[in-house]
Design a protein around this motif. Structure first.
Motif, PDB file in Angstrom:
ATOM      1  N   TYR A 171       0.807  -1.513  -0.157  1.00  8.07           N
ATOM      2  CA  TYR A 171       0.270  -0.103   0.074  1.00  8.07           C
ATOM      3  C   TYR A 171       0.645   1.287  -0.086  1.00  8.07           C
ATOM      4  O   TYR A 171       2.388   1.272   0.959  1.00  8.07           O
ATOM      5  CB  TYR A 171      -1.129   0.692   0.887  1.00  8.07           C
ATOM      6  CG  TYR A 171      -0.525  -0.290   2.140  1.00  8.07           C
ATOM      7  CD1 TYR A 171       0.240   1.434   3.290  1.00  8.07           C
ATOM      8  CD2 TYR A 171       0.542  -1.512   3.337  1.00  8.07           C
ATOM      9  CE1 TYR A 171       1.109   0.779   4.705  1.00  8.07           C
ATOM     10  CE2 TYR A 171       0.725  -1.892   4.437  1.00  8.07           C
ATOM     11  CZ  TYR A 171       1.356  -0.346   4.715  1.00  8.07           C
ATOM     12  OH  TYR A 171       1.441  -0.953   6.529  1.00  8.07           O
ATOM     13  N   THR A 173       1.529   5.983   0.976  1.00  5.80           N
ATOM     14  CA  THR A 173       0.687   6.520   1.903  1.00  5.80           C
ATOM     15  C   THR A 173       0.312   7.970   1.177  1.00  5.80           C
ATOM     16  O   THR A 173       1.605   7.521   0.387  1.00  5.80           O
ATOM     17  CB  THR A 173       2.001   6.000   3.359  1.00  5.80           C
ATOM     18  OG1 THR A 173       2.747   6.961   2.890  1.00  5.80           O
ATOM     19  CG2 THR A 173       2.324   4.905   3.478  1.00  5.80           C
ATOM     20  N   LYS A 174       0.349   8.318   1.968  1.00  3.20           N
ATOM     21  CA  LYS A 174       0.076   9.837   2.172  1.00  3.20           C
ATOM     22  C   LYS A 174       1.169  11.163   1.384  1.00  3.20           C
ATOM     23  O   LYS A 174       1.388  11.321   0.264  1.00  3.20           O
ATOM     24  CB  LYS A 174      -0.943  10.683   2.925  1.00  3.20           C
ATOM     25  CG  LYS A 174      -2.659  10.389   2.593  1.00  3.20           C
ATOM     26  CD  LYS A 174      -3.029  11.297   3.209  1.00  3.20           C
ATOM     27  CE  LYS A 174      -3.178  11.756   5.506  1.00  3.20           C
ATOM     28  NZ  LYS A 174      -3.673  10.049   5.457  1.00  3.20           N
ATOM     29  N   GLN A 175       2.565  10.557   1.940  1.00  5.09           N
ATOM     30  CA  GLN A 175       4.186  10.993   2.371  1.00  5.09           C
ATOM     31  C   GLN A 175       5.031  10.401   1.305  1.00  5.09           C
ATOM     32  O   GLN A 175       5.632  10.817   1.128  1.00  5.09           O
ATOM     33  CB  GLN A 175       4.442  10.479   3.042  1.00  5.09           C
ATOM     34  CG  GLN A 175       4.943  11.741   4.939  1.00  5.09           C
ATOM     35  CD  GLN A 175       3.965  11.033   4.920  1.00  5.09           C
ATOM     36  OE1 GLN A 175       3.453   9.762   6.461  1.00  5.09           O
ATOM     37  NE2 GLN A 175       2.603  11.856   5.172  1.00  5.09           N
ATOM     38  N   TYR A 179       4.464   0.633   1.160  1.00  6.16           N
ATOM     39  CA  TYR A 179       5.255  -0.516   2.051  1.00  6.16           C
ATOM     40  C   TYR A 179       4.697  -1.634   1.814  1.00  6.16           C
ATOM     41  O   TYR A 179       2.902  -1.880   1.098  1.00  6.16           O
ATOM     42  CB  TYR A 179       4.588  -0.307   3.714  1.00  6.16           C
ATOM     43  CG  TYR A 179       5.651   0.756   3.774  1.00  6.16           C
ATOM     44  CD1 TYR A 179       7.024   0.370   4.643  1.00  6.16           C
ATOM     45  CD2 TYR A 179       4.238   2.284   4.271  1.00  6.16           C
ATOM     46  CE1 TYR A 179       7.861   1.531   5.172  1.00  6.16           C
ATOM     47  CE2 TYR A 179       5.712   3.165   5.400  1.00  6.16           C
ATOM     48  CZ  TYR A 179       6.654   3.586   5.365  1.00  6.16           C
ATOM     49  OH  TYR A 179       7.109   4.095   5.407  1.00  6.16           O
ATOM     50  N   ASP A 204       8.202   5.742  10.354  1.00  7.96           N
ATOM     51  CA  ASP A 204       6.268   6.122   9.508  1.00  7.96           C
ATOM     52  C   ASP A 204       5.129   5.244  10.544  1.00  7.96           C
ATOM     53  O   ASP A 204       5.415   4.455  10.615  1.00  7.96           O
ATOM     54  CB  ASP A 204       6.598   5.613   8.601  1.00  7.96           C
ATOM     55  CG  ASP A 204       5.087   6.336   7.798  1.00  7.96           C
ATOM     56  OD1 ASP A 204       4.511   6.760   7.601  1.00  7.96           O
ATOM     57  OD2 ASP A 204       6.449   6.775   6.430  1.00  7.96           O
ATOM     58  N   THR A 205       4.947   6.434  10.701  1.00  6.51           N
ATOM     59  CA  THR A 205       3.560   6.379  11.800  1.00  6.51           C
ATOM     60  C   THR A 205       2.051   5.789  11.059  1.00  6.51           C
ATOM     61  O   THR A 205       0.869   4.922  11.451  1.00  6.51           O
ATOM     62  CB  THR A 205       2.637   7.038  12.588  1.00  6.51           C
ATOM     63  OG1 THR A 205       2.528   8.623  11.594  1.00  6.51           O
ATOM     64  CG2 THR A 205       3.276   7.558  13.583  1.00  6.51           C
ATOM     65  N   GLU A 206       2.262   6.013   9.521  1.00  2.00           N
ATOM     66  CA  GLU A 206       1.309   5.553   8.508  1.00  2.00           C
ATOM     67  C   GLU A 206       1.442   4.401   8.383  1.00  2.00           C
ATOM     68  O   GLU A 206       0.814   3.151   7.394  1.00  2.00           O
ATOM     69  CB  GLU A 206       1.376   6.283   7.353  1.00  2.00           C
ATOM     70  CG  GLU A 206       1.247   7.653   6.619  1.00  2.00           C
ATOM     71  CD  GLU A 206       0.932   8.409   5.917  1.00  2.00           C
ATOM     72  OE1 GLU A 206      -0.290   7.831   5.224  1.00  2.00           O
ATOM     73  OE2 GLU A 206       1.779   8.141   4.897  1.00  2.00           O
ATOM     74  N   LYS A 207       3.141   3.519   8.629  1.00  2.00           N
ATOM     75  CA  LYS A 207       2.101   1.624   8.318  1.00  2.00           C
ATOM     76  C   LYS A 207       1.316   1.024   8.827  1.00  2.00           C
ATOM     77  O   LYS A 207       1.103   1.406  10.305  1.00  2.00           O
ATOM     78  CB  LYS A 207       3.655   1.743   8.970  1.00  2.00           C
ATOM     79  CG  LYS A 207       5.347   1.465   8.106  1.00  2.00           C
ATOM     80  CD  LYS A 207       6.282   0.948   8.436  1.00  2.00           C
ATOM     81  CE  LYS A 207       7.177   0.649   9.194  1.00  2.00           C
ATOM     82  NZ  LYS A 207       8.530   0.126   9.704  1.00  2.00           N
ATOM     83  N   ARG A 208       0.438   0.349   8.589  1.00  2.00           N
ATOM     84  CA  ARG A 208      -0.271  -0.911   9.008  1.00  2.00           C
ATOM     85  C   ARG A 208       0.270  -1.749  10.206  1.00  2.00           C
ATOM     86  O   ARG A 208      -0.230  -1.819  11.088  1.00  2.00           O
ATOM     87  CB  ARG A 208      -0.763  -1.949   8.079  1.00  2.00           C
ATOM     88  CG  ARG A 208      -2.032  -0.895   7.326  1.00  2.00           C
ATOM     89  CD  ARG A 208      -2.271  -1.428   5.909  1.00  2.00           C
ATOM     90  NE  ARG A 208      -2.598  -0.818   5.157  1.00  2.00           N
ATOM     91  CZ  ARG A 208      -3.357  -1.250   3.779  1.00  2.00           C
ATOM     92  NH1 ARG A 208      -3.252  -2.698   3.619  1.00  2.00           N
ATOM     93  NH2 ARG A 208      -3.867   0.089   3.146  1.00  2.00           N
TER      94      ARG A 208
END
Ligand SMILES: [Zn+2]
Length: 368
Positions: A171, A173-175, A179, A204-208
């Protein structure tokens, strides 16, 4: 299996490669040509009969160096050992070994070192790549069928990542990072080395899932970057090997080799990526790992970070490097006078590296 990715690849072998097979996590003995040989396979942690997909041909992928510094004797040890195995396969058993090696010519260490030296990452990488190839020649290691550079395979890498996203195993991420989604392959992750500690890559906090690893990294200002559907960035480390091995060999590989320090997470992630892309259960059939080099009497492996390494430099014309190497040998090996005598004899005659393979036969040992 799916059709092998070959977007824009200009290299191809006139061979039909087998399809990736297998289901689930358990290793399946390949079908094909039984060589009658056995090899230790890291996937099963035991010796297995070496069965190749096609009679007389071994497809072999190895992770090459990250070219940001001199290679040392620990690296040399690994390449010499696999060279010996390849020679035995080809010269004694008549197997045509098709060996592909990737040169990692873009990564964090290269960027950092280039900044320190105020030169471009490309120049730095080419310099150490050249030196690596010369070192291998000096060691009499046979070159692979082809060396491929990461930076010359970016479109293939982007297409490979798109394929993994399409198969719902990655997927963005917005950045602008992409990943790998470890949760999406369930307990199949960790078939080589186990799932590891769940630490994963920092950040990265956007990681699931904290274990999810980067396939594509959005670039920071000043960093080398390439266009992608997710914005400017560069490949993560592991994706290059999965992409390039698949570009050349399709969805199946007989043998994969590398240093034991690459087994986790690098090879584990290569496996996850390939099997997610090809939608199959056994991409690489045999994983061969070379142990660390230990100097006699030392419990520590040779490594840059431990500062106990000896470089491979042998270029007779460069007196600085020569004296540098000589002093390193003296410092490191003086306690073992018998070894020193032998080494200095070889050294004085200017062909230490013709003999060094023999030395490795006794000094390399498995660890880890
Ligand atoms: Zn690799």
């Amino acid at each position: 299996g799916r059709v092998a990715p070959s977007p824009g690849t200009s290299y191809s072998f006139a061979l039909k490669f087998a399809s990736c097979t297998g289901v689930g996590k358990k290793w399946t003995r390949p079908t094909g040509y039984d060589t009658g040989l056995k090899t230790y396979n890291s996937l099963t942690k035991q010796k297995e009969p070496l069965v190749l997909a096609q009679e007389g041909i071994a497809t072999w992928y190895s992770c090459g160096p990250t070219v940001y510094d001199h290679a040392h004797l620990g690296h040399a040890c690994s390449y010499v050992r696999f060279d010996i195995i390849q020679r035995i396969l080809s010269r004694v058993f008549g197997i045509n070994v098709i060996h592909v090696m990737v040169i990692t010519d873009i990564d964090d260490k290269i960027i950092r070192r280039a900044l320190e030296k105020s030169i471009s990452p490309t120049i730095l990488a080419r310099m150490y790549e050249e030196e690596f190839k010369n070192d291998m020649l000096a060691l009499k290691v046979l070159p692979p069928a082809v060396y491929l550079r990461v930076t010359e395979n970016i479109p293939q890498i982007v297409a490979f990542i798109e394929g993994i996203i399409r198969n719902e195993h990655a997927y963005a991420t917005k950045q602008g990072d992409v990943y790998f989604d470890i949760g999406s392959i369930g307990d199949r992750y960790g078939k080589l080395m186990g799932a590891g500690d769940a630490a994963g890559e920092p950040g990265d906090t956007e990681k699931r899932d904290s274990r999810d690893f980067a396939l594509w990294k959005a670039s920071k200002p000043q960093e080398p970057s390439w266009e992608s559907p997710w914005g400017k960035g560069r490949p993560g480390w592991h994706i290059e090997c999965s992409t390039i091995a698949s570009s050349v060999f399709g969805s199946q590989l007989d043998i994969h080799s590398g240093g034991v320090d690459l087994a986790f997470p690098h090879h584990e992630n290569e496996i996850a990526q390939c099997e997610a892309y090809h939608q199959c259960g056994q991409w690489g059939n045999y994983f061969l790992h070379s142990g660390h080099l230990h100097l006699k009497g030392s419990a520590e492996k040779m490594s840059k970070s431990l500062n106990n390494y000896i470089t491979i430099k042998v270029n007779a014309g460069t007196s600085y490097q020569e004296s540098h190497m000589h002093s390193q040998f003296i410092e490191t090996l003086l306690p073992f006078s018998f070894l020193m005598t032998a080494l200095s004899g070889w050294y004085i005659h200017g062909h230490i590296l013709h003999k060094v393979g023999h030395l490795f036969m006794f000094n390399c040992r498995r660890s880890g």
